[in-house]
Structures are given as structure tokens and as C-alpha cells.
Design an enzyme around this catalytic site. Structure first.
Site, short mmCIF file in Angstrom:
data_model
loop_
_atom_site.label_atom_id
_atom_site.label_comp_id
_atom_site.label_asym_id
_atom_site.label_seq_id
_atom_site.Cartn_x
_atom_site.Cartn_y
_atom_site.Cartn_z
N GLY A 197 0.83 -1.20 0.00
CA GLY A 197 0.00 0.00 0.00
C GLY A 197 0.86 1.25 0.00
N ALA A 285 -0.36 -1.99 4.88
CA ALA A 285 -1.04 -0.68 4.99
C ALA A 285 -2.00 -0.56 3.82
CB ALA A 285 0.00 0.44 4.96
N ASP A 328 -14.87 8.03 11.42
CA ASP A 328 -14.58 7.00 10.40
C ASP A 328 -15.76 6.05 10.16
OD1 ASP A 328 -12.09 8.12 10.50
OD2 ASP A 328 -11.03 6.33 11.16
N HIS A 461 7.97 38.60 5.59
CA HIS A 461 9.11 38.20 4.76
C HIS A 461 10.34 38.13 5.66
CE1 HIS A 461 11.82 37.99 1.36
NE2 HIS A 461 12.52 38.99 1.88
P1 NAI Z 1 -5.48 3.71 1.23
O1 NAI Z 1 -6.73 3.13 0.73
O2 NAI Z 1 -5.22 5.17 1.11
O3 NAI Z 1 -4.23 2.96 0.53
C1 NAI Z 1 -4.10 1.56 0.52
C2 NAI Z 1 -3.44 1.13 -0.77
O4 NAI Z 1 -3.15 -0.27 -0.66
C3 NAI Z 1 -4.32 1.29 -2.00
O5 NAI Z 1 -3.68 2.14 -2.93
C4 NAI Z 1 -4.47 -0.13 -2.53
O6 NAI Z 1 -4.42 -0.17 -3.94
C5 NAI Z 1 -3.26 -0.84 -1.94
N1 NAI Z 1 -3.41 -2.29 -1.82
C6 NAI Z 1 -4.40 -2.98 -1.20
N2 NAI Z 1 -4.17 -4.33 -1.32
C7 NAI Z 1 -3.01 -4.46 -2.02
C8 NAI Z 1 -2.24 -5.57 -2.48
N3 NAI Z 1 -2.59 -6.85 -2.26
N4 NAI Z 1 -1.09 -5.34 -3.17
C9 NAI Z 1 -0.70 -4.08 -3.42
N5 NAI Z 1 -1.40 -3.00 -3.03
C10 NAI Z 1 -2.53 -3.18 -2.34
O7 NAI Z 1 -5.39 3.21 2.75
P2 NAI Z 1 -4.52 3.74 3.97
O8 NAI Z 1 -3.28 4.37 3.51
O9 NAI Z 1 -4.42 2.58 4.89
O10 NAI Z 1 -5.44 4.85 4.59
C11 NAI Z 1 -6.78 4.51 4.99
C12 NAI Z 1 -7.55 5.72 5.41
O11 NAI Z 1 -7.00 6.27 6.59
C13 NAI Z 1 -7.54 6.81 4.35
O12 NAI Z 1 -8.85 7.29 4.19
C14 NAI Z 1 -6.66 7.85 4.89
O13 NAI Z 1 -7.11 9.15 4.54
C15 NAI Z 1 -6.74 7.62 6.40
N6 NAI Z 1 -5.45 7.97 6.97
C16 NAI Z 1 -5.22 9.30 7.14
C17 NAI Z 1 -4.02 9.72 7.59
C18 NAI Z 1 -3.78 11.18 7.66
O14 NAI Z 1 -4.71 11.95 7.72
N7 NAI Z 1 -2.57 11.67 7.61
C19 NAI Z 1 -2.96 8.77 7.98
C20 NAI Z 1 -3.30 7.39 7.73
C21 NAI Z 1 -4.52 7.03 7.25
#
Ligand code: NAI
Length: 484
Positions: A197, A285, A328, A461
Site C-alpha cells: 500500500g 497498509a 470513520d 518576509h
Molecule cells: P489507502 O486506501 O489510502 O491505501 C491503501 C493502498 O493499498 C491502496 O492504494 C491499494 O491499492 C493498496 N493495496 C491494497 N491491497 C493491495 C495488495 N494486495 N497489493 C498491493 N497494493 C494493495 O489506505 P490507507 O493508507 O491505509 O489509509 C486509509 C484511510 O486512513 C484513508 O482514508 C486515509 O485518509 C486515512 N489515513 C489518514 C491519515 C492522515 O490523515 N494523515 C494517515 C493514515 C490514514
């Protein structure tokens, strides 16, 4: 923190909040501030098995992550950046357990602060699992093994957050194949690290461990990199992160991961076929899912969608009268702590009979990498797809004196305004302190500012915020510190 006394008989509250993450604790606090008798039920236990408030976000999400990232950035700067300043440091080493302990101390202190605020507002804080029964009742199952009891309330706010999605072909053992929580608690530095991910979570974890010296590769099934931000920013991020040494493999779907002799063997497929990797640790992830399993009894008839999200209307009201779902758990916006916090306050104010509103259009998003990525409003792609006439101004951080002085010259600010009425429609930043810089854009959009307003606002600045000012000037080809 002592558990509140739980009576064997139903006890009545104005509001019971289930979950003490950012959405839940802020909702409970605002309810109590507005004079509502409030209880907050939460079942989080820290690594020592002690109860602590703050949920995933504080204990194993963004707060834990940014704390470790600050440590990792410090280490990386000492090793790679400070010699340019004429400072030489030798024999720099990293003590991972001490770094993790520092992070734990900070999150413990912040969790304690939430308990203090709860106590100050006389919120009954109950360490137990809560389950919605029929008729606005919550079954309380304490974690200390004492018998379950039932509490009832006029209003129930569900705020149990989300947890990592488990992949059947990459079973987490939290020793070699780890989830995002264990990934913030590694006790040693993996030499070679793979992450499934390259989304928000994967990139944030990669930013930490790669900076500490792990050879880090990310595998993502998607062909495109970071689909949520403006694509110009995503391309810039891809370029910067690759130049930093992250091995980003897109269109790479992991099909199996297994532990073998103290290593993890990862198989993935891309257009060229199947490949095998041997790494020391694998972080999963691959997305998050709402925590709605066992949250409500079948007879409660709480309506969920096929992915477990709770159906809500625009006021976070579920199909059950007096029951709300925030953060969430619903699909009103992205899984972001501050979205949950605002919904918590919004719902509390509705319950108290106040007129309240929430503006999802000005919700900022942040990715805590290095450099950071932050945005608010619409992307250039979505606006062009909708046929909106726009004008775009960009300004590179490298053209500001402050970024040069800091040695943090990577990135840019991009401003999108309506071509005719000049209204700000989107601001997108990649660069140092993007998470802080975006606040000005949020406020500007909240106050319906035009790009002209920004161009005429005096910015100190030399500061990084000048890049925001200059991007607004760039819309009119009138930049001061770049020949446009
Ligand atoms: P995400 O959905 O953003 O990314 C997960 C990725 O894993 C996707 O691109 C998917 O294609 C890939 N994936 C899944 N299975 C796979 C496989 N077998 N092989 C290869 N790739 C695979 O999920 P993420 O990063 O866990 O975030 C989830 C939620 O949590 C999001 O809505 C995010 O906004 C939120 N979050 C927010 C944060 C922040 O505000 N800074 C920090 C962490 C998460």
C-alpha cells in the site's frame, strides 16, 4: 484512571458516546460543556494493558506517527543535512527502543490530558466495550471481567473509528508481517522493509523507517500514484520520494506473503509477471475499515452498508432516532481525525438544540510525509472534468528565502481560482510545513476569499507562507521572487 462505577440497574444519561478517539472525545467534551450529562465508553488499552483515551489516532495513528517522524527527521538531518551548515556530528547512532519510548511517553501524556478534560467537565469515563441495544440502550462490558450492565441515554453517539483491513494472503503476526500499529512499535531497524500500500498510511510509515536507514520499498496495486491529491502534486511527490530513495512499485499486486527463516517472502504480480522479494519486515497498509463489528445488536436494526459503514444523513443521524454515527464510521468525508472532531462538535450542538453547521468543502487533508502534502478544496482535474473555467498559479518553495535558509526547498504551492469570479476553489501544497501552511488556505476559503484577496494580503518576509502569497500573484503573472 479509575473506571466509573457501573450500576447493575440501567443508569440514565443525556448522552452516551461510544469511543474516545478524536471524534468521540470531542463530542463528549462539547456535550458536557453544553450542560448535558455525558458518559463516554471506550475499550482502548495501551501496550502496558492500561486504559488510555485518544483512540487509534493518538495511540497508533497520526500522533504516534508524526512523533516518530520528527525523531527520524532529526536523525536524518544530523547524518545528511547539517554538514552544509558547517556543523559536523560524528558517531550518530539510533536507539530504536528509546525512540519508541519517547513516542509512548508523548502519547501517554496526551491521553492523560484528555482524561483531565473529561474530569474537569464531569464526563463519566467508562473503560468497557459498548454495544447498541434497542431503544437507545448501550450494553457495557467492562474489560476487567466484571458483569455486563446496561445504560440508557436520550442520545447515543457512535464513534468507534476504524481499523486496518486484514489481507488473507498476508496474515499479520505482528512480528514479521506487521499492521500499522505494530509498524509504529518496531524494536529494531529492519535492513530491508516492504510495505503493501503506497497510500497515505504506507507513505507515512515509509517516511519514518526509510529516514532511519531501512531500505524501503512500497508495492501498490494501483497504476497511478496517490489518486486523492491534485495530480501535479502527486507527480511531484513521486519524483521527490523516489529521489529520496523510496522504491515505489506501482501496478504491483501482492498475492502472498509468508514468514520463512526470519525473513518474509513476498510474491507480487505486475504487467511483467510474478516476482518474489525477501525482506526483513512487511508492513500491511492496505486500507482501513469501520469498526462496526459487534457494535450493535441485530435487534437494534442499525443500518450499515455492505462495507460496514453506518448509513447517516447530512446531520450524522443514523436510521435510529437519537442515534448518531461520526468520524470513520460514516462516509460523509475522508477518514481524518479533524473531520471526526468537527462532526463530534456538530452533533453535540444539534443535541443541545443549537444551530450548527459543518463545511466539508473546506476540510483540509494532510499526508505527514517529509516533505508534507496538504490540500483543501478541489483539484485541477476534478474542476476541468466538471467544465469549470479556472486559472492556476504555482510557486516553488525553492524561490523563497526561508525555504533556502532551512534547506527545505522541495515542493510547491498551487492555487486554483475561478476564471471569472476569482473565487478560491482549491489550494494544494507539497513542501515543508504544508500541514501548517494549509490553515491559511482553509481560512481564506471559509471566508470566501478571492485570489486577489490573497495577493493583496501582506505576508511576513521571509517566511514559507510567502509561497502562498506568491502563488496568488502567479495567477496574474506578477510574482516578486521568480521571473514569470
Ligand atoms: P489507502 O486506501 O489510502 O491505501 C491503501 C493502498 O493499498 C491502496 O492504494 C491499494 O491499492 C493498496 N493495496 C491494497 N491491497 C493491495 C495488495 N494486495 N497489493 C498491493 N497494493 C494493495 O489506505 P490507507 O493508507 O491505509 O489509509 C486509509 C484511510 O486512513 C484513508 O482514508 C486515509 O485518509 C486515512 N489515513 C489518514 C491519515 C492522515 O490523515 N494523515 C494517515 C493514515 C490514514
Amino acid at each position: 484512571m479509575p473506571n466509573q462505577l457501573i450500576s447493575k440497574q440501567p443508569t440514565h444519561y443525556d448522552v452516551i458516546v461510544v469511543g474516545a478517539g478524536p471524534a468521540g472525545y470531542s463530542s463528549a467534551i462539547r456535550c458536557a460543556q453544553l450542560g448535558l450529562k455525558t458518559a463516554c465508553v471506550d475499550n482502548w488499552r495501551n501496550k502496558k494493558g492500561q486504559r488510555t483515551l485518544g483512540g487509534v489516532h493518538l495511540n497508533s495513528g497520526c500522533v504516534a506517527s508524526i512523533t516518530l517522524l520528527e525523531s527520524a527527521k532529526l536523525y536524518h538531518s544530523l547524518n545528511h543535512r547539517i554538514s552544509k551548515h558547517g556543523i559536523h556530528a560524528e558517531n550518530i547512532s539510533v536507539d530504536i527502543p528509546a525512540m519508541i519510548q519517547h513516542k509512548d511517553d508523548i502519547i501517554d501524556a496526551l491521553g492523560h490530558k484528555i482524561s483531565e478534560v473529561f474530569a474537569h467537565h464531569n464526563i463519566d469515563s467508562i473503560h468497557a466495550s459498548g454495544k447498541l441495544l434497542k431503544a437507545r440502550q448501550i450494553e457495557i462490558t467492562p474489560l476487567d471481567g466484571t458483569a455486563a450492565s446496561v445504560l440508557d441515554a436520550k442520545h447515543i453517539i457512535l464513534a468507534t473509528g476504524s481499523s486496518p483491513i486484514q489481507l488473507p494472503y498476508a496474515k499479520v503476526d505482528n512480528e514479521f508481517i506487521v499492521d500499522s500499529f505494530a509498524a509504529l512499535n518496531l524494536n529494531s531497524l529492519p535492513k530491508k522493509l516492504a510495505i503493501i500500500g503506497a497510500g497515505v498510511n504506507g507513505l507515512e510509515l515509509a517516511a519514518i523507517w526509510s529516514r532511519l536507514g531501512a531500505e524501503t520499498l512500497l508495492l501498490d496495486a494501483q497504476e497511478s500514484f496517490l489518486s486523492l491529491p491534485d495530480q501535479q502534486i502527486s507527480r511531484e511527490a513521486y519524483r521527490i520520494f523516489s529521489a529520496q530513495g523510496l522504491d515505489l512499485r506501482l501496478g504491483a499486486r501482492v498475492i502472498s506473503a509468508k514468514k520463512s527463516r526470519n525473513k518474509v517472502i513476498v510474491d507480487y504480480q505486475d504487467q511483467e509477471g510474478t516476482h518474489t522479494l525477501r525482506v526483513d519486515k512487511l508492513i500491511v497498509a492496505s486500507g482501513r475499515k469501520p469498526n462496526t463489528e459487534n457494535l450493535s445488536a441485530p435487534e437494534a436494526n442499525l443500518l450499515l452498508d455492505e462495507n460496514g459503514y453506518i448509513h447517516v444523513d447530512e446531520n450524522c443521524r443514523t436510521n435510529l432516532p437519537g442515534v448518531y454515527a461520526i468520524g470513520d464510521l460514516n462516509l460523509l468525508g475522508p477518514m481524518l481525525a479533524h473531520k471526526g472532531i468537527e462532526e463530534g462538535v456538530f452533533v453535540a450542538e444539534q443535541i443541545a438544540g443549537l444551530h450548527s453547521a459543518i463545511d466539508y468543502a473546506t476540510l483540509p487533508s494532510v499526508i505527514y510525509t517529509d516533505p508534507e502534502i496538504a490540500w483543501v478544496g478541489q483539484t485541477e482535474q476534478s474542476l476541468r472534468t466538471m467544465g469549470v473555467a479556472i486559472k492556476v498559479g504555482t510557486f516553488p518553495l525553492s524561490a523563497t528565502a526561508r525555504a533556502q535558509a532551512m534547506g527545505k526547498t522541495e515542493g510547491l504551492v498551487k492555487i486554483i481560482a475561478h476564471a471569472e469570479n476569482d473565487a478560491l476553489l482549491g489550494v494544494h501544497i507539497i513542501g515543508a510545513h504544508a500541514s501548517e501552511l494549509i490553515a491559511e488556505a482553509v481560512l481564506a476559503m471559509e471566508f470566501s476569499a478571492s485570489s486577489e484577496d490573497l495577493a493583496r494580503t501582506i505576508h511576513a518576509h521571509p517566511t514559507l507562507s510567502e509561497s502562498f502569497h506568491e502563488a496568488a500573484l502567479a495567477l496574474k503573472k506578477m510574482t516578486m521572487h521568480l521571473p514569470l
